[in-house]
Design a protein around this motif. Sequence first.
Motif, PDB file in Angstrom:
ATOM      1  N   ILE A  22       0.881  -1.172   0.000  1.00 59.83           N
ATOM      2  CA  ILE A  22       0.000   0.000   0.000  1.00 59.83           C
ATOM      3  C   ILE A  22       0.907   1.208   0.000  1.00 59.83           C
ATOM      4  CG2 ILE A  22      -1.735   1.306   1.267  1.00 59.83           C
ATOM      5  CD1 ILE A  22      -2.575  -1.301   2.607  1.00 59.83           C
ATOM      6  N   CYS A  23       0.707   2.108  -0.936  1.00 59.84           N
ATOM      7  CA  CYS A  23       1.503   3.338  -0.998  1.00 59.84           C
ATOM      8  C   CYS A  23       0.556   4.533  -0.959  1.00 59.84           C
ATOM      9  CB  CYS A  23       2.323   3.415  -2.282  1.00 59.84           C
ATOM     10  SG  CYS A  23       3.365   1.992  -2.589  1.00 59.84           S
ATOM     11  N   TYR A  24       0.949   5.558  -0.250  1.00 62.07           N
ATOM     12  CA  TYR A  24       0.198   6.803  -0.383  1.00 62.07           C
ATOM     13  C   TYR A  24       1.109   7.998  -0.159  1.00 62.07           C
ATOM     14  CZ  TYR A  24      -0.521   6.675   4.778  1.00 62.07           C
ATOM     15  OH  TYR A  24      -0.381   6.629   6.145  1.00 62.07           O
ATOM     16  N   THR A  25       0.772   9.078  -0.847  1.00 60.75           N
ATOM     17  CA  THR A  25       1.594  10.285  -0.779  1.00 60.75           C
ATOM     18  C   THR A  25       0.874  11.364   0.014  1.00 60.75           C
ATOM     19  OG1 THR A  25       0.692  11.115  -2.872  1.00 60.75           O
ATOM     20  CG2 THR A  25       2.703   9.796  -2.976  1.00 60.75           C
ATOM     21  N   MET A  26       1.690  12.200   0.659  1.00 58.02           N
ATOM     22  CA  MET A  26       1.183  13.294   1.502  1.00 58.02           C
ATOM     23  C   MET A  26       2.037  14.527   1.263  1.00 58.02           C
ATOM     24  SD  MET A  26       1.318  10.957   4.932  1.00 58.02           S
ATOM     25  CE  MET A  26       2.855  10.222   4.376  1.00 58.02           C
ATOM     26  N   ASP A  27       1.551  15.667   1.723  1.00 59.24           N
ATOM     27  CA  ASP A  27       2.394  16.855   1.708  1.00 59.24           C
ATOM     28  C   ASP A  27       3.635  16.593   2.539  1.00 59.24           C
ATOM     29  OD1 ASP A  27       0.625  18.236   0.150  1.00 59.24           O
ATOM     30  OD2 ASP A  27      -0.305  19.330   1.799  1.00 59.24           O
TER      31      ASP A  27
END
Length: 501
Positions: A80-85
């Motif tokens: 699972i990958c997710y991007t954030m500020d």
Amino acid sequence: MAYKCGDEFCGCRLLQRCGSGSYGEVWLAEDAVGTRVALKILFHHNDYSDRELKGLRNYKDCNHPNLLKIRYVEISGERICYTMDAADDLNHGAGDYLPDTLANRLNRSGRLDGNELTAMLNGLLDGLEELHKKGLVHRDIKPDNILWVNGRATLADAGLIANNGANSLCGTPGFLSPDVLAGKPAEASDDFYALGKVIYCALTGLDVSEYPGLPPEMTISVDAELNRILRVCCSKTVTSSAEIRKILAEKKGKPLPGINLRRLRFPLTAVLFFLLIVVLSCTVCYFIWKPEKIEKTENKIVIPPVKLDPEAQKMMDQMEEAEREAPKELQRMALSVFQRMGFFSDQGKHLPDLLNYKILTSEQINLLIWNSSQNPRLVPITGLPPKTKKSLSPVEIQLFNILMFAGHFKPKNVQQRQDYWRSRSGSPEQILKEMLTADILMQAVAVDFIIRSKVNRILAENKLTAQEKKELGELVKLREYLLYPSSYQMEYLARLFQQDE
């Protein structure tokens, strides 16, 4: 799988690892148009990733400048990958990227000043207000999860966000409220409890395990409103940001609530109270003794003795008595415990135990009780124990509450004292008696040894009687007094004042 710089996930190129754990890693990355983002990569198909996904689903409709923005989520195979500020860079481009988190700020500067802390607090209150308005609770507010993004304080980490009333024990030891530890559902008030602990860390520069101790160098210049917010969050049930904003809005210089002498326990309080008495005494002296009363005798100046107001004199006498008698009484208490445990009648049998005793930090103790399935639980370890999935038994919850703020020792100081007594010549019985009579730090170590022995037996039997609970509480308090003798002096002084009432 080992990730490396240059690898691509979620359409982003990895630049620098920022953190890693048992379940995944966080990287500084760059997207296709050159924007820097934070990228979290988790291993899929385990309880942790399922909980993380649930938190992200709960968080998806939250859109506020003081809540970290989730840009993109991708589920692919085992990941699972997710991007954030991305957080601002504390190094401002000079060297490796260092995320601008509260934890990193405190590591670098020790603590925040009042204005910086107030600005941070206002931002977090705005973010929490939005979160709570949507019926959600964060459940893991701590310095590592507070970032600055474009100069704005931002609440991060959506992994544990849940609906208000979620009934599961999760979060970070030291920031968990007593209600959560007791197994009650998580509510907004638990977030504010954790926020109070964050204020404590930022205001004092101390680790949460030191709560509610204060560093001796702290002075009365510390913001009164922030002190009050800290006390309110950690002692009352705060349910909304508005309650904290009300305290922040109050004018500086407003008198603090009356001091309860029975709760004056720490060195800072003792110093402030002493300074108050000195100021009052000087004021009284000024009106009683005038400059014109000075007489010159030949070349000498004779100054008449100062006469204090009876109440002021009585107060000074009581302070002198506390300073003189409290240490003696504290030593009698400690020696009584050692006598009762047979330390002075076993031919020095416990000397090797104390000279080789390894101190556990508060975090280690909490995690050993919380995560370990081995008996005895409280045993010396390297680093922190691995996290395992388990539920606390009623006995473990009670022990957790008794011991959760037990990390007051400095292991290096203990080792130095152990080396000193190890080098002494004489029989084990003589050395043990001298050590436990003369060395207050080793007295605290001996009390800690007794506490840990009792806790290990209780954990092995999974049974805690009311009497054992009382004895453990008294031993924990005695250990605190031995580590901070001035706190017992204030307790002693409070008793003297109470006798006058």
